[in-house]
Design a protein around this motif. Structure first.
Motif, PDB file in Angstrom:
ATOM      1  N   ASP A 309       1.066  -1.492  -0.001  1.00  9.00           N
ATOM      2  CA  ASP A 309       0.446  -0.064  -0.214  1.00  9.00           C
ATOM      3  C   ASP A 309       1.172   1.185  -0.011  1.00  9.00           C
ATOM      4  OD1 ASP A 309      -1.738   2.477   0.318  1.00  9.00           O
ATOM      5  OD2 ASP A 309      -2.974   0.652   1.545  1.00  9.00           O
ATOM      6  N   PRO A 310       0.534   2.425  -1.296  1.00 10.51           N
ATOM      7  CA  PRO A 310       1.634   3.631  -0.748  1.00 10.51           C
ATOM      8  C   PRO A 310       1.445   4.319   0.139  1.00 10.51           C
ATOM      9  CG  PRO A 310       0.518   2.881  -2.671  1.00 10.51           C
ATOM     10  CD  PRO A 310      -0.621   2.073  -2.117  1.00 10.51           C
ATOM     11  N   PHE A 311      -0.520   4.523   0.851  1.00 12.35           N
ATOM     12  CA  PHE A 311       0.237   5.330   1.671  1.00 12.35           C
ATOM     13  C   PHE A 311      -0.597   4.172   3.603  1.00 12.35           C
ATOM     14  CE2 PHE A 311      -1.004   6.871  -1.821  1.00 12.35           C
ATOM     15  CZ  PHE A 311      -1.006   9.008  -1.496  1.00 12.35           C
ATOM     16  N   VAL A 312      -0.834   3.142   3.932  1.00 11.36           N
ATOM     17  CA  VAL A 312      -0.755   2.247   4.664  1.00 11.36           C
ATOM     18  C   VAL A 312      -0.066   1.820   5.035  1.00 11.36           C
ATOM     19  CG1 VAL A 312      -2.604   1.236   6.225  1.00 11.36           C
ATOM     20  CG2 VAL A 312      -3.261   2.786   4.627  1.00 11.36           C
ATOM     21  N   ASN A 313       1.049   1.423   6.200  1.00 13.64           N
ATOM     22  CA  ASN A 313       1.753   0.367   5.590  1.00 13.64           C
ATOM     23  C   ASN A 313       1.137  -0.731   7.258  1.00 13.64           C
ATOM     24  OD1 ASN A 313       3.666  -1.581   6.651  1.00 13.64           O
ATOM     25  ND2 ASN A 313       5.817   0.346   6.806  1.00 13.64           N
ATOM     26  N   TRP A 314       0.602  -1.723   6.456  1.00 18.95           N
ATOM     27  CA  TRP A 314      -0.260  -2.542   6.989  1.00 18.95           C
ATOM     28  C   TRP A 314       0.686  -3.772   7.414  1.00 18.95           C
ATOM     29  CZ3 TRP A 314      -5.650  -1.512   7.573  1.00 18.95           C
ATOM     30  CH2 TRP A 314      -5.885  -1.016   5.505  1.00 18.95           C
ATOM     31  N   LYS A 315       1.739  -3.888   6.800  1.00 20.08           N
ATOM     32  CA  LYS A 315       3.250  -4.969   7.731  1.00 20.08           C
ATOM     33  C   LYS A 315       3.309  -4.832   8.869  1.00 20.08           C
ATOM     34  CE  LYS A 315       7.244  -6.938   5.994  1.00 20.08           C
ATOM     35  NZ  LYS A 315       8.570  -7.347   5.457  1.00 20.08           N
ATOM     36  N   CYS A 316       3.691  -3.786   9.596  1.00 21.51           N
ATOM     37  CA  CYS A 316       3.839  -2.846  10.698  1.00 21.51           C
ATOM     38  C   CYS A 316       2.832  -3.184  11.565  1.00 21.51           C
ATOM     39  CB  CYS A 316       4.171  -2.192  11.004  1.00 21.51           C
ATOM     40  SG  CYS A 316       5.891  -1.458  10.167  1.00 21.51           S
ATOM     41  N   CYS A 317       1.891  -2.796  10.647  1.00 19.97           N
ATOM     42  CA  CYS A 317       0.337  -3.445  11.635  1.00 19.97           C
ATOM     43  C   CYS A 317       0.289  -5.615  12.463  1.00 19.97           C
ATOM     44  CB  CYS A 317      -1.054  -3.482  11.206  1.00 19.97           C
ATOM     45  SG  CYS A 317      -2.222  -3.858  11.808  1.00 19.97           S
ATOM     46  N   PHE A 318       1.028  -6.076  12.106  1.00 20.80           N
ATOM     47  CA  PHE A 318       0.713  -7.549  11.869  1.00 20.80           C
ATOM     48  C   PHE A 318       1.815  -8.509  12.886  1.00 20.80           C
ATOM     49  CE2 PHE A 318      -3.394  -6.814   9.671  1.00 20.80           C
ATOM     50  CZ  PHE A 318      -2.845  -6.499   9.277  1.00 20.80           C
ATOM     51  N   ILE A 319       3.100  -7.687  13.149  1.00 20.16           N
ATOM     52  CA  ILE A 319       4.349  -7.699  13.441  1.00 20.16           C
ATOM     53  C   ILE A 319       4.885  -7.539  15.327  1.00 20.16           C
ATOM     54  CG2 ILE A 319       6.812  -8.060  13.161  1.00 20.16           C
ATOM     55  CD1 ILE A 319       6.139  -7.710  10.313  1.00 20.16           C
ATOM     56  N   PRO A 320       3.974  -7.877  16.046  1.00 19.58           N
ATOM     57  CA  PRO A 320       4.119  -7.699  17.544  1.00 19.58           C
ATOM     58  C   PRO A 320       6.159  -7.439  17.340  1.00 19.58           C
ATOM     59  CG  PRO A 320       3.202  -9.191  17.400  1.00 19.58           C
ATOM     60  CD  PRO A 320       3.636  -9.387  15.766  1.00 19.58           C
ATOM     61  N   LEU A 321       6.451  -6.429  17.772  1.00 20.89           N
ATOM     62  CA  LEU A 321       7.970  -6.320  18.146  1.00 20.89           C
ATOM     63  C   LEU A 321       8.002  -6.015  19.894  1.00 20.89           C
ATOM     64  CD1 LEU A 321       8.254  -3.191  15.503  1.00 20.89           C
ATOM     65  CD2 LEU A 321       9.058  -5.889  15.366  1.00 20.89           C
ATOM     66  N   ILE A 322       8.995  -6.198  20.341  1.00 20.80           N
ATOM     67  CA  ILE A 322       9.667  -6.152  21.734  1.00 20.80           C
ATOM     68  C   ILE A 322      10.266  -5.293  21.576  1.00 20.80           C
ATOM     69  CG2 ILE A 322       9.975  -6.906  23.352  1.00 20.80           C
ATOM     70  CD1 ILE A 322       9.649 -10.166  22.927  1.00 20.80           C
ATOM     71  N   LEU A 323      10.189  -3.654  22.319  1.00 22.17           N
ATOM     72  CA  LEU A 323      11.161  -2.501  22.345  1.00 22.17           C
ATOM     73  C   LEU A 323      11.179  -1.993  23.420  1.00 22.17           C
ATOM     74  CD1 LEU A 323       9.492  -0.963  19.513  1.00 22.17           C
ATOM     75  CD2 LEU A 323      11.688  -2.355  19.052  1.00 22.17           C
ATOM     76  N   CYS A 324      12.626  -2.458  23.948  1.00 21.74           N
ATOM     77  CA  CYS A 324      13.339  -1.991  25.141  1.00 21.74           C
ATOM     78  C   CYS A 324      13.768  -0.519  25.380  1.00 21.74           C
ATOM     79  CB  CYS A 324      14.302  -2.889  25.789  1.00 21.74           C
ATOM     80  SG  CYS A 324      13.920  -4.747  24.997  1.00 21.74           S
ATOM     81  N   ASN A 325      13.947   0.309  24.518  1.00 18.33           N
ATOM     82  CA  ASN A 325      13.819   1.405  24.766  1.00 18.33           C
ATOM     83  C   ASN A 325      13.056   2.595  25.436  1.00 18.33           C
ATOM     84  OD1 ASN A 325      16.297   0.917  24.905  1.00 18.33           O
ATOM     85  ND2 ASN A 325      16.354   1.220  22.501  1.00 18.33           N
TER      86      ASN A 325
END
Length: 338
Positions: A309-325
């Motif tokens: 999608d050129p406007f909505v980043n759907w991929k990041c919606c489905f990949i849970p990330l663990i960020l410690c900072n």
């Protein structure tokens, strides 16, 4: 004396018609110019490195057609009466071209929507894996075929021919075609969005209330906490629906509200304005969200090399990330970029 008065009235009437026509042509020029500027702005704002699809190439063909129409209007308005390749062009051909374009644009919505659905189905199902150059050639000939088919239908339809012929008789009038395809397409998408929001409104409200804004890898992101026993795989349609709605409305909410206003007020917009690039990208995002939801059990978003999608980043919606900072964050968070 009466004959002289009659001639004066006839001259004044023709002069009034000419002024009306020139004012109308100037307004058409400004409308098409504004549409082209909107096309350029939209194409400039979109994400660059995305998966090439049918709608991307069709948007380019639409922008080129609008530019060609503007050039024709400008040339005819400037020269007013000239002969090219044995064909005499006058200022009345401006209205004729606009009418033909309006009919053509009005009948393009359903074919473009259908082919875009087929294109995304083949991409996500991985039924075919054509080389990049073969895909470009396939898209090119498909778009050419669509334009030629619809234009042939418009020029060959007896009812449309009579409408264009009537315009030549009453040349001081220039009615525009109001398409029904875009109305029903917009009505269907807004209705589906409303039903989806009603179905999962509590989850959507909870996620919106918990959302936070931060910066990650030089990008502004939205994140929200979720329970530690949540699954990292989005294999449930009920779990996925509110996230899709947030992602979609996070980008397209103003456009959705505009569609609602147009539908409620029954605003009649000429077909040559309705078919535009922002509308096509709106349809594009809606199709992607729909296919994601229907195929959530089959899709593996980690394997997608490029965003679709050129406007909505759907991929990041489905990949849970663990960020410690992040400050004061004890639980894993899911990142959504809209």
């Amino acid at each position: 004396m009466s004959a002289l008065n009659s001639e004066n009235c006839s001259f004044q009437y023709q002069l009034h018609q000419t002024h009306q026509l020139l004012d109308g042509n100037c307004l058409l020029f400004l409308i098409i110019l504004g549409k082209i500027l909107l096309n350029i702005l939209t194409l400039g704002m979109k994400r660059k490195n995305t998966h090439q699809n049918f709608l991307e190439y069709f948007c380019i063909s639409l922008a080129f057609t609008d530019l060609l129409l503007l050039v024709n209007i400008s040339l005819i308005s400037y020269f007013r009466d000239f002969v090219l390749l044995g064909i005499r062009f006058t200022k009345y051909h401006i209205c004729l071209f606009i009418q033909i374009i309006s009919f053509t644009y009005g009948f393009l919505h359903y074919p473009v929507f259908l082919i875009a659905c087929i294109d995304y189905y083949l991409y996500f199902s991985k039924a075919t894996k054509l080389p990049f150059k073969c895909q470009k050639v396939c898209y090119f000939f498909t778009i050419i075929l669509i334009w030629i088919s619809v234009l042939t239908y418009v020029l060959g339809d007896p009812a449309i021919y009579q409408s264009l012929k009537a315009q030549n008789v009453y040349s001081h009038q220039c009615p525009f075609y109001i398409g029904a395809q875009s109305y029903w397409l917009s009505f269907s998408m807004v209705t589906i969005l409303f039903m989806g929001f009603i179905t999962s409104w509590s989850e959507v409200i909870t996620l919106v209330q918990a959302v936070r804004i931060t910066s990650y890898m030089n990008e502004t992101i939205l994140y929200f906490p979720f329970s530690s026993d949540s699954s990292y795989t989005m294999n449930s349609k009920k779990t996925l629906l509110p996230k899709l709605i947030i992602c979609f409305l996070g980008t397209w909410l103003p456009f959705v509200l505009l569609q609602v206003i147009i539908l409620l007020l029954k605003v009649q917009i000429p077909a040559y304005i309705e078919m535009n690039i922002p509308w096509l990208y709106f349809v594009n995002s809606f199709l992607i969200a729909t296919i994601f939801w229907f195929n959530c059990h089959k899709l593996n978003f980690r394997d997608m090399a490029l965003p679709v999608d050129p406007f909505v980043n759907w991929k990041c919606c489905f990949i849970p990330l663990i960020l410690c900072n992040f400050e004061q964050i004890e639980k894993p968070i899911s990142v959504i970029i809209c």
